[in-house]
Design a protein around this motif. Sequence first.
Motif, PDB file in Angstrom:
ATOM      1  N   ARG A  64      -1.885  10.143   3.961  1.00 45.10           N
ATOM      2  CA  ARG A  64      -2.603  10.350   5.221  1.00 45.10           C
ATOM      3  C   ARG A  64      -3.411   9.132   5.660  1.00 45.10           C
ATOM      4  O   ARG A  64      -3.477   8.802   6.848  1.00 45.10           O
ATOM      5  N   PHE A  65      -4.025   8.448   4.659  1.00 43.85           N
ATOM      6  CA  PHE A  65      -4.935   7.364   5.014  1.00 43.85           C
ATOM      7  C   PHE A  65      -4.411   5.965   4.666  1.00 43.85           C
ATOM      8  O   PHE A  65      -5.148   4.987   4.769  1.00 43.85           O
ATOM      9  N   ALA A  66      -3.138   5.857   4.285  1.00 42.13           N
ATOM     10  CA  ALA A  66      -2.590   4.557   3.869  1.00 42.13           C
ATOM     11  C   ALA A  66      -2.662   3.524   4.981  1.00 42.13           C
ATOM     12  O   ALA A  66      -2.848   2.317   4.733  1.00 42.13           O
ATOM     13  N   ALA A  67      -2.528   3.961   6.232  1.00 40.67           N
ATOM     14  CA  ALA A  67      -2.479   3.009   7.360  1.00 40.67           C
ATOM     15  C   ALA A  67      -3.870   2.696   7.925  1.00 40.67           C
ATOM     16  O   ALA A  67      -3.996   1.873   8.839  1.00 40.67           O
ATOM     17  N   ARG A  68      -4.908   3.359   7.442  1.00 40.39           N
ATOM     18  CA  ARG A  68      -6.251   3.146   7.995  1.00 40.39           C
ATOM     19  C   ARG A  68      -7.010   2.105   7.185  1.00 40.39           C
ATOM     20  O   ARG A  68      -7.192   2.251   5.988  1.00 40.39           O
ATOM     21  N   ALA A  69      -7.453   1.065   7.872  1.00 37.86           N
ATOM     22  CA  ALA A  69      -8.169  -0.013   7.188  1.00 37.86           C
ATOM     23  C   ALA A  69      -9.479   0.481   6.591  1.00 37.86           C
ATOM     24  O   ALA A  69      -9.913   0.008   5.535  1.00 37.86           O
ATOM     25  N   HIS A  84     -10.095   3.146   5.082  1.00 37.07           N
ATOM     26  CA  HIS A  84      -9.898   3.862   3.823  1.00 37.07           C
ATOM     27  C   HIS A  84      -9.084   3.050   2.794  1.00 37.07           C
ATOM     28  O   HIS A  84      -8.651   3.587   1.780  1.00 37.07           O
ATOM     29  N   ALA A  85      -8.886   1.769   3.081  1.00 33.52           N
ATOM     30  CA  ALA A  85      -8.006   0.951   2.226  1.00 33.52           C
ATOM     31  C   ALA A  85      -8.475   0.920   0.774  1.00 33.52           C
ATOM     32  O   ALA A  85      -7.688   1.058  -0.161  1.00 33.52           O
ATOM     33  N   ALA A  86      -9.797   0.764   0.585  1.00 26.82           N
ATOM     34  CA  ALA A  86     -10.313   0.680  -0.789  1.00 26.82           C
ATOM     35  C   ALA A  86     -10.099   2.002  -1.542  1.00 26.82           C
ATOM     36  O   ALA A  86      -9.708   2.019  -2.713  1.00 26.82           O
ATOM     37  N   GLN A  87     -10.341   3.128  -0.839  1.00 24.82           N
ATOM     38  CA  GLN A  87     -10.159   4.446  -1.462  1.00 24.82           C
ATOM     39  C   GLN A  87      -8.689   4.692  -1.802  1.00 24.82           C
ATOM     40  O   GLN A  87      -8.365   5.221  -2.857  1.00 24.82           O
ATOM     41  N   VAL A  88      -7.816   4.279  -0.865  1.00 22.91           N
ATOM     42  CA  VAL A  88      -6.377   4.459  -1.087  1.00 22.91           C
ATOM     43  C   VAL A  88      -5.927   3.657  -2.299  1.00 22.91           C
ATOM     44  O   VAL A  88      -5.223   4.172  -3.187  1.00 22.91           O
ATOM     45  N   GLN A  89      -6.348   2.393  -2.373  1.00 22.33           N
ATOM     46  CA  GLN A  89      -5.950   1.542  -3.499  1.00 22.33           C
ATOM     47  C   GLN A  89      -6.484   2.085  -4.826  1.00 22.33           C
ATOM     48  O   GLN A  89      -5.803   2.060  -5.851  1.00 22.33           O
ATOM     49  N   SER A  90      -7.713   2.597  -4.778  1.00 20.24           N
ATOM     50  CA  SER A  90      -8.324   3.168  -5.985  1.00 20.24           C
ATOM     51  C   SER A  90      -7.513   4.359  -6.494  1.00 20.24           C
ATOM     52  O   SER A  90      -7.270   4.498  -7.693  1.00 20.24           O
ATOM     53  N   ARG A  91      -7.067   5.188  -5.561  1.00 20.39           N
ATOM     54  CA  ARG A  91      -6.314   6.381  -5.956  1.00 20.39           C
ATOM     55  C   ARG A  91      -4.892   6.030  -6.405  1.00 20.39           C
ATOM     56  O   ARG A  91      -4.341   6.696  -7.297  1.00 20.39           O
ATOM     57  N   VAL A  92      -4.316   5.008  -5.799  1.00 17.80           N
ATOM     58  CA  VAL A  92      -2.997   4.556  -6.236  1.00 17.80           C
ATOM     59  C   VAL A  92      -3.055   4.078  -7.676  1.00 17.80           C
ATOM     60  O   VAL A  92      -2.208   4.415  -8.515  1.00 17.80           O
ATOM     61  N   LYS A  93      -4.089   3.260  -7.989  1.00 16.26           N
ATOM     62  CA  LYS A  93      -4.244   2.768  -9.362  1.00 16.26           C
ATOM     63  C   LYS A  93      -4.501   3.907 -10.340  1.00 16.26           C
ATOM     64  O   LYS A  93      -4.012   3.907 -11.478  1.00 16.26           O
TER      65      LYS A  93
END
Length: 544
Positions: free
Chosen positions: A278-283, A285-294
Motif C-alpha cells: 500500500r505504501f511502497a510508492a509513498r516517499a 513512508h519509505a523508511a517504514q516500508v524499508q524497515s518492514r521489508v528487512k
Amino acid sequence: MIHLTGITRQHGSQILFQNASFQILPGTRSGLVGPNGAGKTTLFRLITGEEHPDAGEISCSKKTVIGYFSQDVGEMAGRSALDEVMAGSARTMALGEEIQAMEAAMCEPMEDSALATLLERYGDAQEEYEHRGGYDLENRAQAVLTGLGIGPLDYDRPVETFSGGWKMRISLARILTLNPDVLLLDEPTNHLDVESIVWLEDWLASDFKGALLMTSHDRDFMNRLVTRIIEVGNKTVTTYGGNYDFYLREREIRRDQLLASHRRQQEMLSKEEEFIARFAARASHAAQVQSRVKKLEKIERIEIPAEQRSVRFEWAAPPRSGDDVVRIEGLGKVWPLADGAEKAVFSGVSGLIRRGEKIAVVGINGAGKSTFLKVLAGETKPSAGSAEIGANVNLGYFSQHAMDVLDPKKTVFDTVQDVIPQASIGVVRNLCAAFLFQGDDVDKRIDKLSGGEKSRVVLATLLARPINFLVLDEPTNHLDIQSRETLLEALQSFAGTVVLVSHDRHFLRALVNRVFEIDHGEMRTYEGDYEYYLHKTGRDHRLV
C-alpha cells in the motif's frame, strides 16, 4: 557415548538429513521411527561407519562396542549354529586366546622389564575381556539361542540346513551374544513367534545393560522397551521423551501447536505485505516500508511438514453367509517326511466356526497353525476328518506366498482395478489410498514394490472382493505400524468372519473374540478375546 552433531546426508537428489543432531547416551532405550525412505537405515549405517555424513560430525569412543542387527543376514555356511553365534564375538574369543598365551608366557623366566610390560598388556586384555563378557561367552550364546527357539538339540546343526527365518534368529543371536555397549536393532521381531518376542523383551529389559536404538513394527514391543522416540523425517531428527503411544499423542500436540504458530505467522506476514504494497510508492513512508521489508527478510518461515494421512474406505457389505461357516469333525493332518516317515501336525480337531466371529489361531512356531489355515482354505487336503464349508460362504485366503501370484508388470492401480472392474476410477483410487497408495504411488509397478507394499496390494484386492470369510496367515508381516493400523481398522469393520494367525499382540487384542490354540497336535478353544486366553493359560503375567 555416541554424538551426532549437525549431520547432513544426501542420497542422489534426496536430502535425508540437514543439520540434524542427537545423541545415544549410556543405558538409554530409544525407538527409531519414520516413514519408509526417510533414512532410518541410513542412520544406522552412519552410526556403524558403513556410511559417512556429507557434513557434520559423529563422535564415539574407540572402546565403545557397537552391535548392529539388520535384515540382511548374508551367507551362512560351514559352521554349527552355536559356532556361528560365537563367531560374532571374534574379538572376545581372540582376547581369550591372547590371555591364555600370556599366562603361559608368565611361567617362563624373563627380564623384569619384559615381565612388567607383559603384566600391563595382560591387565588391559583381562579388563577388555571382562567388559565384553568373555568369561561366560559360551553359556550366554547357548542361553540366547535357546531363548530364540533354537534348543540344545540344534546347537551343532549346520547353519546351512536352517531356513531363512531361522537364519535370521541365528544372526540376531550373534549380535545379542556380543553384548555390545550400543545395540542397534532393525526390525528384530520379524520371523519371531510370540514366545520368542517375549523372551527378547525380557532379555533386553533385564539382562542387557547397554544403550538400545531400534526400529520395530510391533507396537507392544516398542511400548514395553523404549523410553524415548527418535523420529526421522522432513530432513531432520526429532526426539520425544516417552514410549511409542506417548509419541503419537505428543506428535499430534506439537503439530497442532505448529499449525497455530504457522497460522499466526501467515496473518502477520499478510498484514506486513499489505502495508508494504500500500505504501511502497509513498516517499513519506519509505523508511517504514524499508524497515518492514528487512524485517520480513529476517523472519524464519514456519514450514508445515507433509503428512501421510490415512484414507478411510467404506467397505461394501459382504454377502451374508449361513450361521455355520465351517463345521470341523475329527480333523487331522500328517506331512510325509523325506525318509518315508510321517509327521503328525494335529489330529482329532472338532469344532464350529460361526458367522461374524474373529478367531486367532495361536501356538509356537511349528505347531501347525499355517497348516490348519491351509486346510480351512482348501489349499491342502486333510489326512483325516473334514472341514465342511457352510452355505453361501465366499472364502478369501492370504498367505506369505500370495504375493508371488501378483503380475510384476502391472501397476498397483491396474491390479486393484482388475478385482473390481465395474468400479469408478475414484473408488479404485480410494481403495488404493486406504492401503496407503496415494498420488503417484498407484502407478508403481508391482516388481518395484517392497515386501510390505506387495502385502498391502494383496490385502486390498482381497478386501475388495465380495468375500465373507477371510483366512489370513500372518497378514501383518512386512507391514509397518501405520499399515497395520489400516488393516486393523478394515478388519474391525468387516462384517464377515475372520480366522487369522498373527504374532502382533496389539493386533490380536484389538480384533479377536475367540482363540484356537494348537499345542502338541491338539487344539483347544477359548471362548473369549485374546486377553481372556492369556488369563486362562496363565500367560497374562508375561504377555501383557
